[in-house]
Scaffold this active site. Structure first.
Site, PDB file in Angstrom:
ATOM      1  N   GLU A 403       0.858  -1.184   0.000  1.00  0.00           N
ATOM      2  CA  GLU A 403       0.000   0.000   0.000  1.00  0.00           C
ATOM      3  C   GLU A 403       0.895   1.235   0.000  1.00  0.00           C
ATOM      4  O   GLU A 403       1.829   1.314   0.797  1.00  0.00           O
ATOM      5  CB  GLU A 403      -0.868  -0.077   1.256  1.00  0.00           C
ATOM      6  CG  GLU A 403      -1.612   1.144   1.639  1.00  0.00           C
ATOM      7  CD  GLU A 403      -2.287   0.978   3.018  1.00  0.00           C
ATOM      8  OE1 GLU A 403      -2.699  -0.147   3.377  1.00  0.00           O
ATOM      9  OE2 GLU A 403      -2.379   1.979   3.736  1.00  0.00           O
ATOM     10  N   HIS A 488      -3.551  -5.953  10.815  1.00  0.00           N
ATOM     11  CA  HIS A 488      -4.495  -6.894  10.194  1.00  0.00           C
ATOM     12  C   HIS A 488      -4.507  -8.267  10.861  1.00  0.00           C
ATOM     13  O   HIS A 488      -4.197  -9.275  10.234  1.00  0.00           O
ATOM     14  CB  HIS A 488      -4.137  -7.093   8.717  1.00  0.00           C
ATOM     15  CG  HIS A 488      -4.172  -5.855   7.883  1.00  0.00           C
ATOM     16  ND1 HIS A 488      -3.563  -5.761   6.653  1.00  0.00           N
ATOM     17  CD2 HIS A 488      -4.751  -4.651   8.096  1.00  0.00           C
ATOM     18  CE1 HIS A 488      -3.767  -4.552   6.141  1.00  0.00           C
ATOM     19  NE2 HIS A 488      -4.484  -3.860   7.002  1.00  0.00           N
ATOM     20  N   ASN A 526      -5.642  -5.841   2.066  1.00  0.00           N
ATOM     21  CA  ASN A 526      -6.266  -5.306   3.271  1.00  0.00           C
ATOM     22  C   ASN A 526      -7.597  -6.031   3.483  1.00  0.00           C
ATOM     23  O   ASN A 526      -8.347  -6.238   2.538  1.00  0.00           O
ATOM     24  CB  ASN A 526      -6.505  -3.806   3.112  1.00  0.00           C
ATOM     25  CG  ASN A 526      -5.295  -3.083   2.538  1.00  0.00           C
ATOM     26  OD1 ASN A 526      -4.821  -3.441   1.465  1.00  0.00           O
ATOM     27  ND2 ASN A 526      -4.796  -2.115   3.241  1.00  0.00           N
TER      28      ASN A 526
HETATM   29  P1  FAE Z   1     -13.089  -5.329  14.585  1.00  0.00           P
HETATM   30  O1  FAE Z   1     -13.406  -4.326  13.547  1.00  0.00           O
HETATM   31  O2  FAE Z   1     -11.767  -5.265  15.261  1.00  0.00           O
HETATM   32  O3  FAE Z   1     -14.244  -5.224  15.693  1.00  0.00           O
HETATM   33  C1  FAE Z   1     -14.219  -5.942  16.896  1.00  0.00           C
HETATM   34  C2  FAE Z   1     -14.914  -5.115  17.968  1.00  0.00           C
HETATM   35  O4  FAE Z   1     -15.152  -5.943  19.110  1.00  0.00           O
HETATM   36  C3  FAE Z   1     -14.095  -3.929  18.459  1.00  0.00           C
HETATM   37  O5  FAE Z   1     -14.887  -2.760  18.404  1.00  0.00           O
HETATM   38  C4  FAE Z   1     -13.725  -4.312  19.899  1.00  0.00           C
HETATM   39  O6  FAE Z   1     -13.612  -3.190  20.759  1.00  0.00           O
HETATM   40  C5  FAE Z   1     -14.874  -5.204  20.294  1.00  0.00           C
HETATM   41  N1  FAE Z   1     -14.548  -6.173  21.358  1.00  0.00           N
HETATM   42  C6  FAE Z   1     -13.440  -6.943  21.474  1.00  0.00           C
HETATM   43  N2  FAE Z   1     -13.503  -7.746  22.553  1.00  0.00           N
HETATM   44  C7  FAE Z   1     -14.715  -7.481  23.147  1.00  0.00           C
HETATM   45  C8  FAE Z   1     -15.381  -7.977  24.304  1.00  0.00           C
HETATM   46  N3  FAE Z   1     -14.821  -8.941  25.063  1.00  0.00           N
HETATM   47  N4  FAE Z   1     -16.589  -7.467  24.637  1.00  0.00           N
HETATM   48  C9  FAE Z   1     -17.143  -6.491  23.866  1.00  0.00           C
HETATM   49  N5  FAE Z   1     -16.562  -5.975  22.753  1.00  0.00           N
HETATM   50  C10 FAE Z   1     -15.364  -6.477  22.396  1.00  0.00           C
HETATM   51  O7  FAE Z   1     -13.256  -6.811  14.035  1.00  0.00           O
HETATM   52  N6  FAE Z   1      -8.310  -2.945   6.778  1.00  0.00           N
HETATM   53  C11 FAE Z   1      -8.626  -2.678   5.480  1.00  0.00           C
HETATM   54  O8  FAE Z   1      -9.236  -3.506   4.815  1.00  0.00           O
HETATM   55  N7  FAE Z   1      -8.261  -1.468   4.910  1.00  0.00           N
HETATM   56  C12 FAE Z   1      -7.560  -0.520   5.605  1.00  0.00           C
HETATM   57  O9  FAE Z   1      -7.274   0.568   5.064  1.00  0.00           O
HETATM   58  C13 FAE Z   1      -7.191  -0.817   6.954  1.00  0.00           C
HETATM   59  N8  FAE Z   1      -6.443   0.073   7.680  1.00  0.00           N
HETATM   60  C14 FAE Z   1      -6.208  -0.182   9.014  1.00  0.00           C
HETATM   61  C15 FAE Z   1      -5.539   0.767   9.785  1.00  0.00           C
HETATM   62  C16 FAE Z   1      -5.355   0.565  11.146  1.00  0.00           C
HETATM   63  C17 FAE Z   1      -4.616   1.589  11.959  1.00  0.00           C
HETATM   64  C18 FAE Z   1      -5.875  -0.609  11.759  1.00  0.00           C
HETATM   65  C19 FAE Z   1      -5.715  -0.849  13.229  1.00  0.00           C
HETATM   66  C20 FAE Z   1      -6.537  -1.564  10.997  1.00  0.00           C
HETATM   67  C21 FAE Z   1      -6.705  -1.371   9.640  1.00  0.00           C
HETATM   68  N9  FAE Z   1      -7.391  -2.304   8.854  1.00  0.00           N
HETATM   69  C22 FAE Z   1      -7.640  -2.039   7.523  1.00  0.00           C
HETATM   70  C23 FAE Z   1      -7.870  -3.584   9.430  1.00  0.00           C
HETATM   71  C24 FAE Z   1      -9.388  -3.606   9.671  1.00  0.00           C
HETATM   72  O10 FAE Z   1      -9.799  -2.447  10.361  1.00  0.00           O
HETATM   73  C25 FAE Z   1      -9.718  -4.874  10.465  1.00  0.00           C
HETATM   74  O11 FAE Z   1      -9.320  -5.983   9.677  1.00  0.00           O
HETATM   75  C26 FAE Z   1     -11.207  -5.005  10.785  1.00  0.00           C
HETATM   76  O12 FAE Z   1     -11.652  -3.919  11.560  1.00  0.00           O
HETATM   77  C27 FAE Z   1     -11.511  -6.304  11.500  1.00  0.00           C
HETATM   78  O13 FAE Z   1     -12.916  -6.470  11.545  1.00  0.00           O
HETATM   79  P2  FAE Z   1     -13.600  -7.433  12.590  1.00  0.00           P
HETATM   80  O14 FAE Z   1     -15.071  -7.381  12.369  1.00  0.00           O
HETATM   81  O15 FAE Z   1     -12.927  -8.740  12.564  1.00  0.00           O
END
Ligand code: FAE
Length: 547
Positions: A403, A488, A526
């Site tokens: 990227e 990721h 991503n």
């Molecule tokens: P996620 O979005 O992490 O959601 C899980 C949620 O569960 C969170 O809000 C937690 O706070 C909550 N949680 C966890 N444990 C508990 C619990 N025990 N009780 C209650 N709540 C809880 O999961 N991906 C892309 O495709 N493109 C990008 O440009 C990109 N840039 C990124 C930049 C950064 C800085 C970061 C950190 C990640 C990036 N990602 C990107 C990755 C992407 O945001 C990530 O793969 C997804 O958000 C994961 O989705 P999930 O639904 O698995």
């Protein structure tokens, strides 16, 4: 079934079809919008703390991509859903009138329960950038395991709050290699288009991109990639491009053009709060408890599950411990959150019938970061949009997709910055540690060498062609590679191993995994579009058969 119709040629005559299978932003547009509300409507999901003793038909742990898809589709099918989110609601402005802190000025809002920032880019020109901040339930969690720091979004909207919005559909052959048991034809004809439509994914206006100052860094990235013979590909994003154009014109408050990304974005980014969760709220059947953390799930005496939840305050202290019951529970706490919960619940006897695949197959999507020092006659621009639009595809030849990332410092840095996603064979495992009462991850820092080698297939060649060198000042003192982290996390409850082919956990009826833990460690790009599309696929089947 065929790929979706994207223009076969991108800017500069570079083929994008080679890399991207299509965003579905045209064909799939009916999926959500057909229900009468634009995909970026702003009906907010209101924080409604669940009372102890409550019973809900469906409880969703986490409000990221998987959780949001589950909530919307269940609610549309008539099921009442309660979502439990450990992070904040992010609906209230701070003393500066802004909800989120700026990337260059982290404050109490920026980090999850830390007293000192842990910025992914820790140094600049020899100076450490981290600073003390008040301990607060901030938006970005830098969660430390032995050998790796895993960055994650915390709050209603999960990772969508902090990510770069890069919305990449992998090449179909790569998807088929990652999840061979999933029908790829169905994914590319139905679920990727549905996910892209639901997320509000669109492409940058290429004529504008060619001329705007804020993408000079990306144009420099293209020039260097092409001069070394690498395919340069454009990737869609969830940012509202019309808003960004107005930012560039000085007509609206700046957000992406003020560098807002990893600590939240105050305006143009279509986070889940503005897409799936807004649609879920509009059904009237979805409620959410923010600052509530699920600590246990066990079978309930009369059927269904007992869910233990800690309500916390903004210092992380427990305000109340609640117990509720649910007929069905969806684990959508992200790869780390879901894997930690399931590993502990299996090991401590709360869910002993979970199978031995729990906690296995975890990977870092091969993430590695680096910067290159350009010549003084090759500036990347002091104004850089925080939303990336492009990458360098050397997946087939070198196992890396890089990227072209912004370095939104507000000053001219003469640096090009990249986040590479690489092909890596290494997979770690989560295990319960009774001595510490914590879940460990068996990641070995040395494994990142594979990813560095893959990234070097791109950047060694570019450096040699351009007569440039790597930056050594961004991740420490004389340190080239950002190899201590991942953005990721993927895997830990892999589809078809810990679960059946649609995310139903083996061992228990009515327990589901619906987030990034289903993907076995690598997505080739991503990951959030793939997480969303897989969730769309699985929930459709679950709604049809289990409700
Ligand atoms: P996620 O979005 O992490 O959601 C899980 C949620 O569960 C969170 O809000 C937690 O706070 C909550 N949680 C966890 N444990 C508990 C619990 N025990 N009780 C209650 N709540 C809880 O999961 N991906 C892309 O495709 N493109 C990008 O440009 C990109 N840039 C990124 C930049 C950064 C800085 C970061 C950190 C990640 C990036 N990602 C990107 C990755 C992407 O945001 C990530 O793969 C997804 O958000 C994961 O989705 P999930 O639904 O698995």
């Amino acid at each position: 079934m065929s790929e979706l119709p994207l223009p076969a040629k991108g800017i500069g005559g570079v083929s994008r079809r080679r890399f991207l299978a299509g965003t579905g932003s045209v064909l799939g547009a009916a999926a959500l919008v057909g229900h009468g509300t634009p995909a970026h409507a702003e009906t907010r999901l209101v924080d409604t703390p669940i009372p102890t003793g409550a019973h809900v038909p469906a409880l969703v742990i986490g409000t990221g991509y998987g959780g949001s898809v589950a909530a919307l589709r269940l609610a549309r099918a008539g099921v009442a859903v309660h979502m439990v989110e450990m992070g904040m609601a992010w609906d209230t402005p701070g003393p500066d009138g802004r909800i989120f802190a700026n990337t260059t000025r982290p404050d109490y809002r920026s980090f999850w329960l830390r007293t000192r920032t842990k910025q992914p880019l820790s140094n600049f020109l020899g100076f450490p950038l981290d600073k003390d901040v008040p301990r607060h339930t901030g938006i970005l969690d830098a969660e430390d395991f032995a050998g790796i720091t895993v960055y994650q979004g915390r709050g209603v909207g999960g990772g969508s709050l902090v990510n770069g919005g890069m919305a990449v559909t992998p090449r179909r052959e790569n998807f088929a290699a990652i999840l061979p048991t999933v029908d790829a034809a169905e994914m590319y004809s139905t679920y990727y288009p549905r996910a892209n439509a639901g997320l509000g994914v669109t492409e940058v206006d290429q004529a504008w991109w060619e001329s705007t100052a804020c993408y000079q860094y990306a144009r420099v990235g293209r020039k260097h990639a092409q001069r070394s013979g690498f395919p340069f590909v454009f990737v869609p994003n969830v940012y509202d491009w019309d808003y960004m154009k107005q930012e560039a014109a000085g007509a609206v408050p700046k957000s992406a053009l003020d560098g807002e990304v990893i600590y939240g974005n105050n305006a143009g980014k279509k986070t889940l709060q503005k897409t799936y969760l807004a649609q879920a709220a509009a059904t009237g059947r979805v409620t959410v408890s923010a600052l509530h953390k699920v600590t246990s799930v066990t079978p309930a005496a009369g059927g269904g599950y007992t869910v233990a939840i800690d309500q916390i305050d903004t210092t992380g202290a427990t305000l109340a411990s609640k117990t509720v019951t649910a007929d069905k529970v969806f684990f959508a706490a992200g790869s780390i959150g879901t894997s930690k919960l399931l590993t502990r619940l299996k090991a401590t006897g709360a869910l002993p019938a979970l199978n031995n695949e729990i906690g296995k197959g975890w990977g870092d999507n091969g993430n590695v970061m680096c910067g290159r020092a350009n010549h003084m006659w090759d500036p990347t621009g002091k104004l850089q949009s925080a939303m990336p639009t492009a990458g360098i595809d050397n997946w087939d030849a070198g196992g890396a997709f890089a990227e072209v990332a912004p370095l939104p410092t507000g000053i001219e840095t003469y640096a090009s910055f990249y986040l590479s996603i690489t092909k890596t064979p290494h997979r770690a495992e989560f295990t319960w540690n009774p001595a510490t009462g914590k879940v460990d991850l068996s990641w070995d820092r040395a494994w990142k060498q594979t990813s560095i080698d893959a990234a070097k297939t791109i950047f060694d060649k570019i450096n040699s062609k351009e007569g440039t060198i790597y930056r050594t000042d961004l991740f420490g003192v004389y340190k080239i590679w950002g190899d201590h982290l991942t953005y990721h996390p993927l895997g830990g409850a892999v589809l078809g191993r810990a679960t059946d082919s649609h995310g139903r956990l083996h061992g228990y009826s009515g327990l589901y995994v619906i987030d990034g833990s289903l993907i076995p460690g690598n997505a080739s790009v991503n990951p959030f579009v793939t997480i969303t599309a897989l969730a769309e696929r699985n929930i459709e089947r679950i709604v049809a058969e289990d409700f």
